[in-house]
Design a protein around this motif. Structure first.
Motif, PDB file in Angstrom:
ATOM      1  N   LEU A  55      42.532  39.338  35.632  1.00 25.76           N
ATOM      2  CA  LEU A  55      41.536  39.835  36.586  1.00 25.76           C
ATOM      3  C   LEU A  55      41.980  39.544  38.009  1.00 25.76           C
ATOM      4  CD1 LEU A  55      38.827  41.041  37.373  1.00 25.76           C
ATOM      5  CD2 LEU A  55      37.775  38.810  36.898  1.00 25.76           C
ATOM      6  N   LEU A  56      42.586  38.396  38.230  1.00 26.31           N
ATOM      7  CA  LEU A  56      43.077  38.038  39.571  1.00 26.31           C
ATOM      8  C   LEU A  56      44.059  39.076  40.084  1.00 26.31           C
ATOM      9  CD1 LEU A  56      43.411  36.097  41.966  1.00 26.31           C
ATOM     10  CD2 LEU A  56      45.100  34.846  40.598  1.00 26.31           C
ATOM     11  N   GLU A  57      44.993  39.488  39.242  1.00 29.94           N
ATOM     12  CA  GLU A  57      45.983  40.487  39.647  1.00 29.94           C
ATOM     13  C   GLU A  57      45.317  41.806  40.000  1.00 29.94           C
ATOM     14  OE1 GLU A  57      49.830  39.062  36.985  1.00 29.94           O
ATOM     15  OE2 GLU A  57      48.320  40.370  36.085  1.00 29.94           O
ATOM     16  N   VAL A  58      44.351  42.207  39.201  1.00 31.44           N
ATOM     17  CA  VAL A  58      43.667  43.483  39.438  1.00 31.44           C
ATOM     18  C   VAL A  58      42.864  43.432  40.732  1.00 31.44           C
ATOM     19  CG1 VAL A  58      41.868  45.034  38.562  1.00 31.44           C
ATOM     20  CG2 VAL A  58      43.612  44.128  37.013  1.00 31.44           C
ATOM     21  N   LEU A  59      42.190  42.320  40.990  1.00 34.04           N
ATOM     22  CA  LEU A  59      41.398  42.201  42.213  1.00 34.04           C
ATOM     23  C   LEU A  59      42.283  42.266  43.452  1.00 34.04           C
ATOM     24  CD1 LEU A  59      38.860  39.391  41.241  1.00 34.04           C
ATOM     25  CD2 LEU A  59      38.392  41.838  41.473  1.00 34.04           C
ATOM     26  N   LYS A  73      41.828  33.840  45.912  1.00 37.67           N
ATOM     27  CA  LYS A  73      43.163  33.292  46.163  1.00 37.67           C
ATOM     28  C   LYS A  73      43.975  33.067  44.887  1.00 37.67           C
ATOM     29  CE  LYS A  73      42.311  33.227  50.508  1.00 37.67           C
ATOM     30  NZ  LYS A  73      42.839  34.331  51.327  1.00 37.67           N
ATOM     31  N   LYS A  74      45.259  33.392  44.986  1.00 40.85           N
ATOM     32  CA  LYS A  74      46.195  33.074  43.908  1.00 40.85           C
ATOM     33  C   LYS A  74      46.896  31.786  44.314  1.00 40.85           C
ATOM     34  CE  LYS A  74      50.066  34.908  41.238  1.00 40.85           C
ATOM     35  NZ  LYS A  74      51.001  36.054  41.045  1.00 40.85           N
ATOM     36  N   CYS A 119      40.757  30.743  42.653  1.00 42.23           N
ATOM     37  CA  CYS A 119      40.551  32.158  42.309  1.00 42.23           C
ATOM     38  C   CYS A 119      39.176  32.411  41.689  1.00 42.23           C
ATOM     39  CB  CYS A 119      41.638  32.621  41.334  1.00 42.23           C
ATOM     40  SG  CYS A 119      41.527  31.828  39.711  1.00 42.23           S
ATOM     41  N   THR A 120      38.258  31.476  41.867  1.00 42.61           N
ATOM     42  CA  THR A 120      36.944  31.583  41.223  1.00 42.61           C
ATOM     43  C   THR A 120      36.179  32.828  41.667  1.00 42.61           C
ATOM     44  OG1 THR A 120      36.766  29.174  41.059  1.00 42.61           O
ATOM     45  CG2 THR A 120      34.721  30.429  40.865  1.00 42.61           C
ATOM     46  N   VAL A 121      35.660  33.542  40.676  1.00 46.55           N
ATOM     47  CA  VAL A 121      34.757  34.664  40.911  1.00 46.55           C
ATOM     48  C   VAL A 121      33.540  34.459  40.016  1.00 46.55           C
ATOM     49  CG1 VAL A 121      36.626  36.266  41.500  1.00 46.55           C
ATOM     50  CG2 VAL A 121      35.844  36.100  39.122  1.00 46.55           C
ATOM     51  N   ILE A 122      32.551  35.322  40.162  1.00 47.07           N
ATOM     52  CA  ILE A 122      31.357  35.222  39.328  1.00 47.07           C
ATOM     53  C   ILE A 122      31.303  36.442  38.414  1.00 47.07           C
ATOM     54  CG2 ILE A 122      28.835  35.128  39.302  1.00 47.07           C
ATOM     55  CD1 ILE A 122      29.005  33.713  42.014  1.00 47.07           C
ATOM     56  N   ILE A 123      31.279  36.186  37.108  1.00 43.28           N
ATOM     57  CA  ILE A 123      31.185  37.248  36.114  1.00 43.28           C
ATOM     58  C   ILE A 123      29.882  37.068  35.359  1.00 43.28           C
ATOM     59  CG2 ILE A 123      32.261  38.325  34.096  1.00 43.28           C
ATOM     60  CD1 ILE A 123      34.928  37.209  35.026  1.00 43.28           C
ATOM     61  N   ASN A 124      29.025  38.067  35.470  1.00 42.34           N
ATOM     62  CA  ASN A 124      27.706  37.990  34.826  1.00 42.34           C
ATOM     63  C   ASN A 124      27.016  36.660  35.125  1.00 42.34           C
ATOM     64  OD1 ASN A 124      28.306  40.488  33.844  1.00 42.34           O
ATOM     65  ND2 ASN A 124      28.351  39.909  31.691  1.00 42.34           N
ATOM     66  N   LYS A 125      27.026  36.289  36.410  1.00 42.75           N
ATOM     67  CA  LYS A 125      26.326  35.127  36.946  1.00 42.75           C
ATOM     68  C   LYS A 125      26.950  33.784  36.581  1.00 42.75           C
ATOM     69  CE  LYS A 125      21.842  37.463  37.297  1.00 42.75           C
ATOM     70  NZ  LYS A 125      20.390  37.382  36.998  1.00 42.75           N
ATOM     71  N   ALA A 172      30.477  31.260  37.042  1.00 42.61           N
ATOM     72  CA  ALA A 172      31.726  31.045  37.768  1.00 42.61           C
ATOM     73  C   ALA A 172      32.891  30.998  36.776  1.00 42.61           C
ATOM     74  CB  ALA A 172      31.661  29.740  38.559  1.00 42.61           C
ATOM     75  N   ILE A 173      33.917  31.825  37.036  1.00 44.60           N
ATOM     76  CA  ILE A 173      35.055  31.954  36.120  1.00 44.60           C
ATOM     77  C   ILE A 173      36.351  31.966  36.931  1.00 44.60           C
ATOM     78  CG2 ILE A 173      36.175  33.439  34.403  1.00 44.60           C
ATOM     79  CD1 ILE A 173      33.585  32.371  33.351  1.00 44.60           C
ATOM     80  N   TYR A 174      37.411  31.325  36.406  1.00 43.98           N
ATOM     81  CA  TYR A 174      38.736  31.446  37.008  1.00 43.98           C
ATOM     82  C   TYR A 174      39.276  32.847  36.719  1.00 43.98           C
ATOM     83  CZ  TYR A 174      39.014  26.294  37.265  1.00 43.98           C
ATOM     84  OH  TYR A 174      38.804  24.959  37.545  1.00 43.98           O
ATOM     85  N   SER A 175      39.538  33.620  37.744  1.00 43.60           N
ATOM     86  CA  SER A 175      40.014  34.989  37.519  1.00 43.60           C
ATOM     87  C   SER A 175      41.469  35.051  37.081  1.00 43.60           C
ATOM     88  CB  SER A 175      39.813  35.839  38.778  1.00 43.60           C
ATOM     89  OG  SER A 175      40.535  35.316  39.874  1.00 43.60           O
ATOM     90  N   CYS A 176      42.212  33.957  37.277  1.00 50.17           N
ATOM     91  CA  CYS A 176      43.604  33.939  36.823  1.00 50.17           C
ATOM     92  C   CYS A 176      43.702  33.663  35.334  1.00 50.17           C
ATOM     93  CB  CYS A 176      44.418  32.896  37.587  1.00 50.17           C
ATOM     94  SG  CYS A 176      44.094  31.182  37.079  1.00 50.17           S
ATOM     95  N   HIS A 177      42.586  33.257  34.738  1.00 55.81           N
ATOM     96  CA  HIS A 177      42.598  32.809  33.347  1.00 55.81           C
ATOM     97  C   HIS A 177      41.881  33.769  32.408  1.00 55.81           C
ATOM     98  CE1 HIS A 177      43.335  28.755  31.216  1.00 55.81           C
ATOM     99  NE2 HIS A 177      44.439  29.132  31.816  1.00 55.81           N
ATOM    100  N   ILE A 178      41.597  34.970  32.871  1.00 55.31           N
ATOM    101  CA  ILE A 178      40.914  35.942  32.032  1.00 55.31           C
ATOM    102  C   ILE A 178      41.623  37.287  32.161  1.00 55.31           C
ATOM    103  CG2 ILE A 178      39.232  36.479  33.869  1.00 55.31           C
ATOM    104  CD1 ILE A 178      37.194  37.050  31.664  1.00 55.31           C
TER     105      ILE A 178
END
Length: 201
Positions: free
Chosen positions: A71-75, A85-86, A96-102, A104-110
């Motif tokens: 997800l981080l790469e796509v964003l 941030k990467k 790289c934290t973002v919010i997915i369905n409320k 907090a998730i690491y976007s580099c790890h999904i």
């Protein structure tokens, strides 16, 4: 060690061979272990792009991705949202934290394909929101940002916390923010920033 002897003891080589055969037999006999068949290999085409549809900062978006894209790469590359941030790129620092369905998730790890149809909120997405502005101002007033390198991830984790818990205790704040590393060591100021934001909200 000799291959064998008169006592009939196993050699190291025989043991390894026997162990390998046992494992192989278990894989064949255990139906719960999936087999990588040719038909399955044909379905997994990591070199071909797929269409991804999700909600990004309140807008439905669509983009072409490879199955291995995070997800981080796509964003950052597809959507040109570089506020996420990467940093470690290994699911350890929280930059790289973002919010997915409320949550907090690491976007580099999904994997990006795992967010099909989901709601994704980035640091850019909270810019025009009242809560986002309050949190950002609190970080500024309480000196929670310092060098600013980790700040986007810190703000997103704080936003996720206050989204689900409007008046968190200090222990709850520390727990919620524990996945975000601060290279300046400003953890006391970060906690104070979240408390300030919760009071203003």
């Amino acid at each position: 060690m000799p291959e064998n002897n008169s006592t009939g003891k196993f050699s190291r080589r025989k043991f390894v061979k026997g162990f390998g055969a046992t494992v192989a037999g278990a894989v064949v006999l255990n139906p719960s272990i999936p087999k990588i068949t040719k038909s399955l290999q044909k379905k997994i085409k990591i070199s071909e792009k797929i269409k991804l549809n999700f909600n990004l900062n309140g807008k439905n978006v669509s983009t072409d991705i490879y199955p291995y894209n995070t997800l981080l790469e796509v964003l950052r590359k597809n959507m040109r949202l570089t506020g996420t941030k990467k940093t470690c790129n290994n699911g350890e620092c929280g930059g790289c934290t973002v919010i997915i369905n409320k949550q907090a998730i690491y976007s580099c790890h999904i994997l990006a394909m795992d967010i099909e149809g989901k709601d994704v909120l980035t640091i850019e997405g909270i810019g025009d929101m009242h809560a986002g502005e309050v949190i950002r101002k609190a970080f500024k007033d309480m000196d929670g940002l310092q060098c600013g390198f980790c700040t986007p991830g810190q703000v997103m984790s704080a936003y996720a916390l206050l989204l689900n818990n409007k008046k968190p205790s200090l222990d709850e704040i520390k727990t919620a923010m524990s996945g975000n590393l601060c290279r300046c060591g400003a953890y006391h100021n970060i906690s104070a920033s979240v408390i300030e934001a919760s009071n203003k909200l």
